[in-house]
Scaffold this motif. Structure first.
Motif, PDB file in Angstrom:
ATOM      1  N   SER A 133       0.814  -1.214   0.000  1.00 38.96           N
ATOM      2  CA  SER A 133       0.000   0.000   0.000  1.00 38.96           C
ATOM      3  C   SER A 133       0.848   1.265   0.000  1.00 38.96           C
ATOM      4  O   SER A 133       0.400   2.297  -0.486  1.00 38.96           O
ATOM      5  N   ASN A 173      -0.046  -4.923   3.680  1.00 42.29           N
ATOM      6  CA  ASN A 173      -1.163  -5.342   4.536  1.00 42.29           C
ATOM      7  C   ASN A 173      -1.062  -4.694   5.924  1.00 42.29           C
ATOM      8  O   ASN A 173      -1.201  -5.355   6.939  1.00 42.29           O
ATOM      9  N   LYS A 174      -0.768  -3.390   5.931  1.00 44.32           N
ATOM     10  CA  LYS A 174      -0.704  -2.563   7.147  1.00 44.32           C
ATOM     11  C   LYS A 174       0.473  -2.892   8.068  1.00 44.32           C
ATOM     12  O   LYS A 174       0.496  -2.486   9.220  1.00 44.32           O
ATOM     13  N   TRP A 195       4.673  -2.533   8.348  1.00 44.18           N
ATOM     14  CA  TRP A 195       5.827  -1.873   7.744  1.00 44.18           C
ATOM     15  C   TRP A 195       7.030  -2.808   7.755  1.00 44.18           C
ATOM     16  O   TRP A 195       7.368  -3.403   8.779  1.00 44.18           O
ATOM     17  N   CYS A 237       5.073  -0.872   3.064  1.00 47.57           N
ATOM     18  CA  CYS A 237       3.943  -1.200   3.922  1.00 47.57           C
ATOM     19  C   CYS A 237       3.096  -2.230   3.173  1.00 47.57           C
ATOM     20  O   CYS A 237       2.593  -1.959   2.081  1.00 47.57           O
TER      21      CYS A 237
END
Length: 127
Positions: free
Chosen positions: A16, A26-27, A29, A24
């Motif tokens: 993302s 799937n949320k 880092w 990043c």
């Protein structure tokens, strides 16, 4: 920082955001380089690109033994790996697509949506 958006993408890792030093997915880092298959993403401490060998990627290939293509994202700029590495990929029958990491992240989503058996090894943008 570059931000990517997900439309109708398959399950699995999705990048993302991408920054100078990581990604990043799937949320979560990831600092530094990453490996991805259709099922997982993990940290990767890549060697300098000119020193990249097939052995550096073997753990990734072990996760996805029937891979048809590897997306190699070379950081902010497109940089070709050495000829030995390119020949080794050809010799084991895995396609090698080399591009900057931003383009590789976009290609990842398209190829996964097509159901392709693809893996990715991405250097961070600051590499």
């Amino acid at each position: 920082m570059i931000e990517l958006h997900r439309d109708d993408a398959p399950q699995g890792p999705f990048i993302s955001h991408m920054g100078e030093r990581g990604f990043c997915i799937n949320k979560i880092w990831y600092s530094g380089g990453i490996w991805m298959t259709g099922d997982m993403a993990c940290d990767w401490l890549p060697p300098a690109l000119e020193n990249l060998t097939l052995n550096d990627l073997q753990p990734l290939f072990d996760q996805l033994p029937h891979i048809e293509m590897l997306l190699l994202g070379t950081g902010q700029n497109l940089i070709w790996p050495n000829g030995t590495m390119r020949r080794a990929m050809r010799d084991i029958g895995i396609g090698l697509e080399v591009m900057d990491s931003k383009a590789a992240a976009r290609s990842w989503s398209f190829l996964r949506a097509e159901g392709r058996l693809v893996a990715a090894a991405l250097y961070p943008h600051g590499a």
